[in-house]
Design a protein around this motif. Structure first.
Motif, PDB file in Angstrom:
ATOM      1  N   UNK A  92     -29.905 -91.751  67.369  1.00  0.00           N
ATOM      2  CA  UNK A  92     -31.278 -92.121  67.014  1.00  0.00           C
ATOM      3  C   UNK A  92     -32.118 -90.908  66.617  1.00  0.00           C
ATOM      4  N   UNK A  93     -31.911 -89.783  67.283  1.00  0.00           N
ATOM      5  CA  UNK A  93     -32.625 -88.562  66.905  1.00  0.00           C
ATOM      6  C   UNK A  93     -32.229 -88.084  65.527  1.00  0.00           C
ATOM      7  N   UNK A  98     -33.657 -87.639  59.882  1.00  0.00           N
ATOM      8  CA  UNK A  98     -33.339 -87.850  58.475  1.00  0.00           C
ATOM      9  C   UNK A  98     -34.441 -88.639  57.772  1.00  0.00           C
ATOM     10  N   UNK A  99     -34.960 -89.659  58.432  1.00  0.00           N
ATOM     11  CA  UNK A  99     -36.013 -90.479  57.804  1.00  0.00           C
ATOM     12  C   UNK A  99     -37.326 -89.725  57.679  1.00  0.00           C
ATOM     13  N   UNK A 100     -37.642 -88.872  58.638  1.00  0.00           N
ATOM     14  CA  UNK A 100     -38.913 -88.139  58.597  1.00  0.00           C
ATOM     15  C   UNK A 100     -38.863 -86.964  57.641  1.00  0.00           C
ATOM     16  N   UNK A 101     -37.818 -86.166  57.713  1.00  0.00           N
ATOM     17  CA  UNK A 101     -37.808 -84.925  56.924  1.00  0.00           C
ATOM     18  C   UNK A 101     -36.722 -84.871  55.859  1.00  0.00           C
ATOM     19  N   UNK A 103     -33.555 -84.329  56.478  1.00  0.00           N
ATOM     20  CA  UNK A 103     -32.460 -83.455  56.920  1.00  0.00           C
ATOM     21  C   UNK A 103     -32.115 -83.800  58.376  1.00  0.00           C
ATOM     22  N   UNK A 104     -30.908 -83.462  58.774  1.00  0.00           N
ATOM     23  CA  UNK A 104     -30.481 -83.749  60.147  1.00  0.00           C
ATOM     24  C   UNK A 104     -30.792 -82.624  61.116  1.00  0.00           C
ATOM     25  N   UNK A 105     -31.339 -81.521  60.630  1.00  0.00           N
ATOM     26  CA  UNK A 105     -31.514 -80.347  61.481  1.00  0.00           C
ATOM     27  C   UNK A 105     -32.898 -80.225  62.098  1.00  0.00           C
ATOM     28  N   UNK A 106     -33.836 -81.053  61.736  1.00  0.00           N
ATOM     29  CA  UNK A 106     -35.189 -80.920  62.272  1.00  0.00           C
ATOM     30  C   UNK A 106     -35.413 -81.839  63.436  1.00  0.00           C
TER      31      UNK A 106
END
Length: 106
Positions: A92-93, A98-101, A103-106
Protein backbone atom coordinates in the motif's frame (compact mmCIF):
# COMPACT_ATOMS: atom_id res chain seq x y z
CA UNK A 1 24.73 -28.90 50.46
CA UNK A 2 25.29 -31.40 53.26
CA UNK A 3 22.27 -32.33 55.41
CA UNK A 4 23.45 -33.23 58.89
CA UNK A 5 20.10 -34.73 59.98
CA UNK A 6 20.19 -37.79 57.75
CA UNK A 7 23.85 -37.56 56.65
CA UNK A 8 23.09 -37.00 52.95
CA UNK A 9 23.86 -34.45 50.30
CA UNK A 10 21.10 -32.27 48.86
CA UNK A 11 21.29 -30.39 45.61
CA UNK A 12 20.03 -26.85 46.00
CA UNK A 13 18.80 -25.15 42.81
CA UNK A 14 20.41 -27.88 40.69
CA UNK A 15 19.20 -29.07 37.31
CA UNK A 16 19.63 -32.73 38.30
CA UNK A 17 16.81 -35.04 39.38
CA UNK A 18 17.15 -36.09 43.03
CA UNK A 19 15.81 -39.60 42.34
CA UNK A 20 17.37 -40.75 39.09
CA UNK A 21 20.25 -38.33 38.46
CA UNK A 22 19.10 -37.22 34.99
CA UNK A 23 19.48 -33.63 33.89
CA UNK A 24 16.24 -31.71 34.34
CA UNK A 25 15.51 -28.48 32.50
CA UNK A 26 13.57 -25.66 34.06
CA UNK A 27 10.60 -24.38 32.07
CA UNK A 28 10.83 -20.99 33.79
CA UNK A 29 14.22 -20.25 32.24
CA UNK A 30 13.00 -21.11 28.75
CA UNK A 31 9.87 -18.99 29.12
CA UNK A 32 11.82 -16.04 30.48
CA UNK A 33 14.30 -16.06 27.62
CA UNK A 34 11.47 -16.40 25.08
CA UNK A 35 9.79 -13.24 26.35
CA UNK A 36 12.80 -10.97 26.11
CA UNK A 37 13.48 -8.66 23.21
CA UNK A 38 10.22 -6.81 22.69
CA UNK A 39 12.18 -3.87 21.25
CA UNK A 40 12.51 -5.62 17.87
CA UNK A 41 8.77 -6.16 17.69
CA UNK A 42 7.96 -2.56 18.63
CA UNK A 43 10.48 -1.22 16.13
CA UNK A 44 9.01 -3.51 13.47
CA UNK A 45 5.48 -2.20 14.05
CA UNK A 46 6.75 1.36 13.94
CA UNK A 47 8.61 0.72 10.66
CA UNK A 48 5.47 -0.88 9.19
CA UNK A 49 3.43 2.22 9.89
CA UNK A 50 6.16 4.55 8.64
CA UNK A 51 6.44 2.53 5.41
CA UNK A 52 2.89 3.58 4.52
CA UNK A 53 4.06 7.18 4.08
CA UNK A 54 7.85 7.32 3.71
CA UNK A 55 10.24 5.18 1.61
CA UNK A 56 8.22 1.94 1.63
CA UNK A 57 11.05 -0.07 0.06
CA UNK A 58 13.38 0.69 2.97
CA UNK A 59 10.99 0.72 5.92
CA UNK A 60 8.81 -2.14 4.64
CA UNK A 61 11.85 -4.37 4.21
CA UNK A 62 13.18 -3.45 7.65
CA UNK A 63 9.77 -4.15 9.20
CA UNK A 64 9.64 -7.56 7.52
CA UNK A 65 13.17 -8.38 8.73
CA UNK A 66 12.25 -7.38 12.28
CA UNK A 67 9.16 -9.59 11.92
CA UNK A 68 11.45 -12.51 11.12
CA UNK A 69 13.58 -11.75 14.16
CA UNK A 70 10.43 -11.61 16.30
CA UNK A 71 9.18 -14.88 14.77
CA UNK A 72 12.33 -16.79 15.68
CA UNK A 73 13.22 -14.99 18.90
CA UNK A 74 10.00 -14.13 20.70
CA UNK A 75 6.68 -15.38 19.39
CA UNK A 76 5.65 -17.15 16.21
CA UNK A 77 2.18 -15.59 16.18
CA UNK A 78 3.43 -12.07 16.82
CA UNK A 79 6.19 -12.43 14.23
CA UNK A 80 3.76 -13.76 11.61
CA UNK A 81 1.32 -10.90 12.20
CA UNK A 82 4.15 -8.39 11.94
CA UNK A 83 5.45 -9.90 8.69
CA UNK A 84 1.96 -9.94 7.14
CA UNK A 85 1.30 -6.33 8.18
CA UNK A 86 4.75 -5.29 6.92
CA UNK A 87 4.01 -6.87 3.53
CA UNK A 88 0.61 -5.19 3.30
CA UNK A 89 1.99 -1.80 4.33
CA UNK A 90 4.86 -2.23 1.84
CA UNK A 91 2.39 -2.80 -1.01
CA UNK A 92 0.00 0.00 0.00
CA UNK A 93 2.87 2.40 0.69
CA UNK A 94 4.36 1.66 -2.72
CA UNK A 95 1.01 2.19 -4.44
CA UNK A 96 0.41 5.43 -2.55
CA UNK A 97 3.91 6.63 -3.38
CA UNK A 98 3.42 5.82 -7.06
CA UNK A 99 0.04 7.56 -7.26
CA UNK A 100 1.21 10.68 -5.42
CA UNK A 101 4.64 11.25 -6.94
CA UNK A 102 4.95 8.82 -9.84
CA UNK A 103 7.87 6.94 -8.26
CA UNK A 104 8.23 4.10 -5.77
CA UNK A 105 11.04 5.73 -3.81
CA UNK A 106 9.22 8.59 -2.10
Amino acid sequence: MYNSNDLSFEAVNANVCQNCGKVAFSHEDAAASKKSGIGYALLGWMFSIVSLLFVPILFGTLAFALGLITYYGRSKGHGTALMVFAGISFVFGSMLSFFVSGTFFL
